[in-house]
Write a protein that holds these residues in place. Structure first.
Motif, mmCIF file in Angstrom:
data_model
loop_
_atom_site.group_PDB
_atom_site.id
_atom_site.type_symbol
_atom_site.label_atom_id
_atom_site.label_comp_id
_atom_site.label_asym_id
_atom_site.label_seq_id
_atom_site.Cartn_x
_atom_site.Cartn_y
_atom_site.Cartn_z
ATOM 1 N N VAL A 80 0.831 -1.202 0.000
ATOM 2 C CA VAL A 80 0.000 0.000 0.000
ATOM 3 C C VAL A 80 0.870 1.258 0.000
ATOM 4 C CG1 VAL A 80 -1.686 1.333 1.310
ATOM 5 C CG2 VAL A 80 -1.960 -1.128 1.092
ATOM 6 N N VAL A 81 1.896 1.293 0.844
ATOM 7 C CA VAL A 81 2.763 2.481 0.895
ATOM 8 C C VAL A 81 3.547 2.623 -0.400
ATOM 9 C CG1 VAL A 81 4.697 3.565 2.091
ATOM 10 C CG2 VAL A 81 2.912 2.425 3.405
ATOM 11 N N GLY A 82 4.135 1.535 -0.887
ATOM 12 C CA GLY A 82 4.883 1.607 -2.139
ATOM 13 C C GLY A 82 4.001 1.993 -3.311
ATOM 14 N N GLY A 83 2.817 1.384 -3.407
ATOM 15 C CA GLY A 83 1.898 1.744 -4.488
ATOM 16 C C GLY A 83 1.438 3.184 -4.393
ATOM 17 N N THR A 84 1.219 3.663 -3.171
ATOM 18 C CA THR A 84 0.788 5.050 -2.983
ATOM 19 C C THR A 84 1.856 6.028 -3.447
ATOM 20 O OG1 THR A 84 -0.584 4.419 -1.089
ATOM 21 C CG2 THR A 84 0.042 6.731 -1.263
ATOM 22 N N ILE A 85 3.102 5.753 -3.102
ATOM 23 C CA ILE A 85 4.194 6.641 -3.529
ATOM 24 C C ILE A 85 4.326 6.630 -5.049
ATOM 25 C CG2 ILE A 85 6.672 7.065 -3.379
ATOM 26 C CD1 ILE A 85 5.181 7.671 -0.803
ATOM 27 N N LEU A 86 4.266 5.443 -5.658
ATOM 28 C CA LEU A 86 4.424 5.338 -7.111
ATOM 29 C C LEU A 86 3.290 6.038 -7.857
ATOM 30 C CD1 LEU A 86 5.643 1.641 -7.498
ATOM 31 C CD2 LEU A 86 7.006 3.738 -7.688
ATOM 32 N N VAL A 87 2.080 5.998 -7.309
ATOM 33 C CA VAL A 87 0.947 6.664 -7.958
ATOM 34 C C VAL A 87 0.960 8.157 -7.682
ATOM 35 C CG1 VAL A 87 -1.572 6.830 -7.999
ATOM 36 C CG2 VAL A 87 -0.478 4.587 -7.954
ATOM 37 N N SER A 88 1.328 8.545 -6.480
ATOM 38 C CA SER A 88 1.205 9.946 -6.074
ATOM 39 C C SER A 88 2.224 10.849 -6.748
ATOM 40 C CB SER A 88 1.351 10.058 -4.549
ATOM 41 O OG SER A 88 0.343 9.351 -3.888
ATOM 42 N N ILE A 89 3.420 10.345 -7.037
ATOM 43 C CA ILE A 89 4.445 11.200 -7.659
ATOM 44 C C ILE A 89 4.000 11.691 -9.037
ATOM 45 C CG2 ILE A 89 6.773 11.199 -8.618
ATOM 46 C CD1 ILE A 89 7.693 9.588 -6.246
ATOM 47 N N PRO A 90 3.608 10.807 -9.981
ATOM 48 C CA PRO A 90 3.151 11.334 -11.274
ATOM 49 C C PRO A 90 1.883 12.174 -11.177
ATOM 50 C CG PRO A 90 2.813 8.959 -11.162
ATOM 51 C CD PRO A 90 3.654 9.332 -9.991
ATOM 52 N N VAL A 91 0.971 11.805 -10.272
ATOM 53 C CA VAL A 91 -0.249 12.601 -10.116
ATOM 54 C C VAL A 91 0.078 14.001 -9.638
ATOM 55 C CG1 VAL A 91 -2.383 12.836 -8.783
ATOM 56 C CG2 VAL A 91 -1.760 10.620 -9.741
ATOM 57 N N SER A 92 0.979 14.122 -8.667
ATOM 58 C CA SER A 92 1.361 15.449 -8.166
ATOM 59 C C SER A 92 2.116 16.248 -9.221
ATOM 60 C CB SER A 92 2.204 15.302 -6.899
ATOM 61 O OG SER A 92 3.370 14.542 -7.155
#
Length: 302
Positions: free
Chosen positions: A80-92
């Motif tokens: 969950v943490v790894g997936g969140t970081i990977l998704v959040s960087i391009p979204v931001s």
């Protein structure tokens, strides 16, 4: 006449003493209660009986289900943490750019954060229902499945569904952290990089990621704490089932303490969770400190 400087520490302590004592009471009393319960035999109604020492810890560690729960908790937290970081960087990165409708896009991304985690889990439980769920209906209308899939009836499948929901609800908070970091990055360094002919990938790898590192570290630590202790998603969607296949430590603790009437063992698990989180925080902080000192030494040598 100037005030006596030796009195300043005493005055400062006197000013913060009320709030400090209140914080110690709020944190200290529950902690003492948990430690006391973990070392005693506790009835299902909370009555403290005889002192048992480490017997509650031994019973927990001897439970074959507990080993699986610990391993699943680590899987849950890392994924969950790894997936969140990977998704959040391009979204931001996308939301940081100036485009028409950016405010609306930011609002849509932040909407899951405004809804309580309990209600979010209830909605997703309905969505993955095998009879009338939105997911099966949508996939069936697109011709991707020939019949309804029992998403939450299979333990392995249900767990990864819950991981996906966990990533979804963690993205808004993490994107907020990254947007704050990106807003503090000066734009002239990107203009200079453009003039030097750096590609977008080179700018991201050489400029954006190093400048975002403190915010990434903050997001990892906070998300690990939140996700590790996340209760509503798994409990509401599957209650740790089927056959204990989706339990993590916090849901297993709740089941032991409030459904099976074993609060002493539940208290022991809560102390184990605290020890694991403290260990992770200390190790991660030391590793990041060494990485920061190493990069500083390389920079000075260069």
């Amino acid at each position: 006449m100037s005030p006596d400087p030796t009195r300043r520490p005493a005055v400062a302590w006197a000013l913060i003493a009320p709030s400090l004592l209140l914080a110690v009471a709020i944190i200290g009393y529950p902690f003492y209660t948990i430690v006391n319960h973990s070392l005693h035999e506790i009835s299902r109604f909370g009555a403290v009986r005889g002192f048992t020492g480490l017997a509650n810890f031994q019973q927990v560690l001897a439970d074959p289900v507990f080993g699986q729960v610990v391993w699943r908790t680590l899987q849950w937290t890392v994924c969950v943490v790894g997936g969140t970081i990977l998704v959040s960087i391009p979204v931001s990165l996308v939301l940081q750019r100036d485009f028409y409708g950016r405010g609306l896009a930011r609002t849509i991304v932040m909407l899951p954060w405004a809804v309580s985690l309990t209600m979010t889990a209830i909605v997703w439980r309905w969505a993955f229902n095998d009879q009338y769920g939105m997911v099966n209906a949508s996939l069936g209308s697109l011709g991707l499945i020939s019949g309804p899939i029992s998403w939450l009836a299979n333990g392995q499948m249900a767990f990864w569904v819950e991981v996906g929901v966990g990533i979804l609800v963690s993205v808004p908070f993490t994107v907020t952290i990254f947007l704050g970091g990106l807003s503090s990055v000066p734009t002239d360094i990107y203009e200079a990089a453009d003039m030097e002919g750096a590609s977008s990938w080179q700018q991201f790898r050489r400029l954006t990621l190093p400048l975002l590192r403190p915010f990434i570290n903050m997001a990892i630590v906070l998300n690990v704490i939140y996700v590790f202790n996340s209760f509503p998603i798994i409990w509401i969607m599957t209650q740790g089932g089927p056959d204990n296949a989706t339990h993590i430590m916090v849901t297993y603790l709740y089941q032991l303490g409030f459904r099976l009437g074993r609060p002493g063992e539940a208290a022991a698990i809560s102390l184990m969770m605290l020890a694991l989180l403290l260990t992770f925080t200390i190790i991660y902080a030391r590793l990041q400190g060494r990485a920061g000192s190493g990069s500083g030494a390389e920079g000075s040598a260069a």
